[in-house]
Write a protein that holds these residues in place. Sequence first.
Motif, PDB file in Angstrom:
ATOM      1  N   PHE A 288       0.396  11.875  -6.470  1.00 33.55           N
ATOM      2  CA  PHE A 288       0.101  10.557  -5.923  1.00 33.55           C
ATOM      3  C   PHE A 288      -0.941   9.566  -6.739  1.00 33.55           C
ATOM      4  O   PHE A 288      -0.606   8.483  -6.873  1.00 33.55           O
TER       5      PHE A 288
ATOM      6  N   MET B 233      -2.779   9.036   1.643  1.00 32.29           N
ATOM      7  CA  MET B 233      -1.869   8.383   0.658  1.00 32.29           C
ATOM      8  C   MET B 233      -1.227   7.203   1.329  1.00 32.29           C
ATOM      9  O   MET B 233      -1.132   6.316   0.830  1.00 32.29           O
TER      10      MET B 233
ATOM     11  N   ASP C 286      -1.730   3.686  -0.269  1.00 33.47           N
ATOM     12  CA  ASP C 286      -0.372   3.125  -0.471  1.00 33.47           C
ATOM     13  C   ASP C 286       0.004   1.726   0.186  1.00 33.47           C
ATOM     14  O   ASP C 286       0.525   0.895  -0.487  1.00 33.47           O
TER      15      ASP C 286
ATOM     16  N   THR D 192       4.594   8.238  -6.150  1.00 33.61           N
ATOM     17  CA  THR D 192       3.496   7.858  -4.953  1.00 33.61           C
ATOM     18  C   THR D 192       4.778   8.171  -3.715  1.00 33.61           C
ATOM     19  O   THR D 192       4.362   8.724  -2.785  1.00 33.61           O
TER      20      THR D 192
ATOM     21  N   TYR E 187      -1.663  15.479  -4.142  1.00 37.38           N
ATOM     22  CA  TYR E 187      -2.548  14.418  -4.430  1.00 37.38           C
ATOM     23  C   TYR E 187      -2.680  13.777  -5.654  1.00 37.38           C
ATOM     24  O   TYR E 187      -2.698  12.604  -6.141  1.00 37.38           O
TER      25      TYR E 187
ATOM     26  N   TYR F  13      -0.097   6.181  -8.371  1.00 35.01           N
ATOM     27  CA  TYR F  13      -0.810   4.880  -8.058  1.00 35.01           C
ATOM     28  C   TYR F  13      -1.643   4.158  -9.014  1.00 35.01           C
ATOM     29  O   TYR F  13      -1.860   2.945  -9.141  1.00 35.01           O
TER      30      TYR F  13
ATOM     31  N   ILE G 128       4.090  11.245  -0.816  1.00 40.85           N
ATOM     32  CA  ILE G 128       4.202  10.826   0.625  1.00 40.85           C
ATOM     33  C   ILE G 128       5.250  11.491   1.004  1.00 40.85           C
ATOM     34  O   ILE G 128       5.038  12.257   2.236  1.00 40.85           O
TER      35      ILE G 128
END
Length: 405
Positions: free
Chosen positions: A189, A235, A239, A208, A186, A193, A212
């Motif tokens: 990610f 996610m 996303d 990202t 996370y 992001y 994923i």
Amino acid sequence: MSATAAIERTFREEYGRVVASLTRRFGDLDVAEDAAAEALLVALERWPVDGTPPNPGGWLTTTAGNKALDRLRRERKRDAKHQAALMISDDTPHEPTGIVEDDRLRLIFTCCHPALAPEARVALTLRLLGGLTVAEIAAAFLVPETTMAQRITRAKAKIKGAHIPFRVPSAADLSDRLGAVLAVVYLVFNEGYLSSSQDAEPLREELTDEAIRLGRMLRTLLPDEPEVAGLLALMLLTDSRRPSRVAGGELVPLHEQDRAGWDRDLIAEGHALVRECLARNRPGQYQLLAAVNAVHTDARTAADTDWRQIATLYTHLQAIAPSPFVTLNRAIALAELDGPEVALAEVDRLPLASYHAWHATRADLLRRLGRSAEAREAYDAAIAATANAAERAYLARRRDQLSST
């Protein structure tokens, strides 16, 4: 008589003596005969050019002896070379990699050793495998870069000093390490992001996308773990808004985004995972955050957002995973329900003075209350606390739109 015929006659005359001499020397008739034949070939090449040596028999014996030595050396190395060749083309089964087949995910599980403190194992794994710098990790944990560097150094020292085995995780290891692994994925990610690095793009798709991918691998590996499904849903839903996140070099806040540009396939997949989590009825932090994002992506317009449901979800999240970040997000929902003054009272109590989003939230609430001078100060603090160029551009524009009163 031609030179070649003369050489061959000399060879026939000396052949028996040369072979006998080499056989006594090396103890191998085959080697002696082959070496003598090679000496003849050399003689056929060199004697017509250089002339017949004064002692043809001695020359042949010496040359054949050198050839025999070369052959024996090659024979001694042959076994080693054959072994090396077998290693290249070894068809024996590989050592089992364990239940986790993906290389990077397996290493993440390996590094998230329970003997390390949770924050230390997450930080170390982000540094070693997540592709994040110490500064980026420090930003994720809201601590100075030097503090994070010390944590990582201490974690490495503990691994070395305590002889902690970094082995391929077995099925029994997964549950003890899953929480840290989910946190790593996370945080990777999140850095993609909304990058915290001044030198990187505002949105880092490579991070990202990799997060994923790892989330999907975890989902395949642990299909009955609701928090795994929750993280993947979170996610995907987050996303899905990426195409509308930046415009004209500026970050675009959620309520201003062009929802027609959102990825509806990712939204559908994320919503299906959220429904699956609800059916399991074993709520966790990633599932609740995914549910919040499901509410946002379900609204056709910003005005249609069900803020009461979002506030309720954050209340549940605060009960199972309390943190000032959860309270901050709940306050944003309260601002839509009860007004900016109620929300500001909640925000001002939070110990998040180093967090850019806290300053940005305060700036927006103060702006809505007409307290422009204080809002400007809060915008300045938010700008100073983030290195993301797109976010800085957005905050600067909002600050510059404030009235001078």
